[in-house]
Design an enzyme around this catalytic site. Structure first.
Site: not given
Length: 131
Positions: A47-49, A105, A114, A118, A120
């Site tokens: 999970r994204d923070i 991205n 980052v 990755h 999303h």
């Protein structure tokens, strides 16, 4: 607390000849905590923070490459594993039919913060029109 167990140091992450030290690499090596919701031999999902939707999960390959620009034709399976993992998670969690969005991205102007490729996955509400 992690939802999966992997021996520290059992996963080697590389970018060319250099060991990757991104925050995502540290999560994969279990050096930093994360709410891990998916894992297979090649991909970790957590999970994204800073979620931008009720469901916001990052799918990260265990083999580190900084950006999409590093990819060539031989990396099709590498990227495909991320997409397949995201789709499997959406099906497992029951929102595949209602819909979700996946986004990559690339570099700063593309919104990448980052530098470890990755994907999303965003879901859990009606997302605005895009593209």
């Amino acid at each position: 607390m992690f939802k999966t167990e992997v021996a520290r140091g059992a996963i080697r992450l590389r970018t060319g000849n250099l060991m990757s030290d991104s925050i995502f690499s540290k999560i994969i090596r279990r050096e930093l905590p994360a709410d891990i919701v998916y894992e297979d031999q090649h991909v970790v999902g957590f999970r994204d923070i800073h979620p931008e939707a009720p469901v916001h999960v990052l799918f990260v390959p265990k083999l580190a490459k900084a950006t999409l620009n590093e990819l060539d034709e031989s990396d099709a399976e590498y990227v495909g594993r991320l997409v397949v993992a995201a789709a499997a998670y959406a099906k497992r969690e029951g929102f595949a039919e209602s819909g979700y969005r996946v986004v990559f991205n690339c570099n700063r102007d593309g919104g990448q913060t980052v530098f470890h490729i990755h994907l999303h996955l965003l879901a859990g509400k009606r997302l605005g029109h895009f593209g």
